[in-house]
Design a protein around this motif. Structure first.
Motif, mmCIF file in Angstrom:
data_model
loop_
_atom_site.group_PDB
_atom_site.id
_atom_site.type_symbol
_atom_site.label_atom_id
_atom_site.label_comp_id
_atom_site.label_asym_id
_atom_site.label_seq_id
_atom_site.Cartn_x
_atom_site.Cartn_y
_atom_site.Cartn_z
ATOM 1 N N LEU A 189 -50.389 -40.936 18.745
ATOM 2 C CA LEU A 189 -49.515 -41.201 19.888
ATOM 3 C C LEU A 189 -50.059 -42.284 20.819
ATOM 4 O O LEU A 189 -49.558 -42.463 21.925
ATOM 5 C CB LEU A 189 -49.277 -39.915 20.680
ATOM 6 C CG LEU A 189 -48.450 -38.845 19.977
ATOM 7 C CD1 LEU A 189 -48.339 -37.604 20.843
ATOM 8 C CD2 LEU A 189 -47.074 -39.384 19.638
ATOM 9 N N VAL A 235 -47.601 -44.579 22.506
ATOM 10 C CA VAL A 235 -46.848 -43.908 23.570
ATOM 11 C C VAL A 235 -47.671 -43.899 24.855
ATOM 12 O O VAL A 235 -47.154 -44.171 25.941
ATOM 13 C CB VAL A 235 -46.462 -42.472 23.161
ATOM 14 C CG1 VAL A 235 -45.814 -41.722 24.312
ATOM 15 C CG2 VAL A 235 -45.559 -42.497 21.945
ATOM 16 N N TYR A 236 -48.953 -43.620 24.745
ATOM 17 C CA TYR A 236 -49.817 -43.591 25.925
ATOM 18 C C TYR A 236 -49.940 -44.977 26.550
ATOM 19 O O TYR A 236 -50.007 -45.109 27.772
ATOM 20 C CB TYR A 236 -51.201 -43.032 25.580
ATOM 21 C CG TYR A 236 -51.163 -41.580 25.186
ATOM 22 C CD1 TYR A 236 -50.635 -40.632 26.044
ATOM 23 C CD2 TYR A 236 -51.632 -41.153 23.956
ATOM 24 C CE1 TYR A 236 -50.579 -39.299 25.700
ATOM 25 C CE2 TYR A 236 -51.585 -39.822 23.597
ATOM 26 C CZ TYR A 236 -51.055 -38.902 24.471
ATOM 27 O OH TYR A 236 -50.998 -37.576 24.128
#
Length: 152
Positions: free
Chosen positions: A10, A13-14
């Motif tokens: 992820l 996304v971060y």
């Protein structure tokens, strides 16, 4: 010391979350500074509401600096963003705590209200999460870290 994941799935996304938070603070700082030019730098009364937070020139400048540095780091990536996010999240949490302690005193030099404290804390925690899960490494480093974490 605890071990943080490398090449977390992820991570993109971060980075986007980091960029959005930094963009929010950059825009807040610019708008806040533009709307508070008539106030003294550390004004505590007469502060203006901008994007849900109270602004005075001092907090606006701080927000612009943190937002610009965070946005630049998010764009650069390559573990620069991880190091910058650690520092910026720490600044957010320290400033939030200090302003919470000084909320209704003469030491509230950034003109904070409770909504400022909440937004700054949430941003600090999200940036810290991005720092924890944002590390990039080689596939071999990621595999070594994963096997170490699951070997106990």
């Amino acid at each position: 010391m605890s071990h943080f994941p490398i090449n977390h799935h992820l991570r993109p996304v971060y980075r986007v979350v980091t960029a959005l938070i930094s963009l929010y603070f950059l825009v807040f700082g610019i708008l806040g500074f533009a709307q508070t030019t008539d106030l003294s730098f550390f004004a505590q009364t007469g502060t203006k509401m901008v994007l849900g937070m109270k602004a005075n020139p001092a907090f606006s400048v701080l927000a612009m600096v943190l937002g610009a540095v965070g946005l630049l780091a998010a764009v650069l990536g390559r573990n620069i963003d991880v190091k910058v996010n650690w520092w910026i999240s720490s600044v957010h949490l320290l400033v939030g705590t200090a302003m919470l302690a000084f909320l209704r005193t003469d030491l509230n030099v950034l003109g904070f209200s409770m909504s400022n404290v909440i937004v700054v804390y949430i941003a600090g925690m999200l940036l810290m999460g991005a720092a924890v899960y944002g590390t990039v490494g080689t596939p071999a480093e990621a595999e070594a870290e994963e096997s170490f974490r699951h070997s106990h």
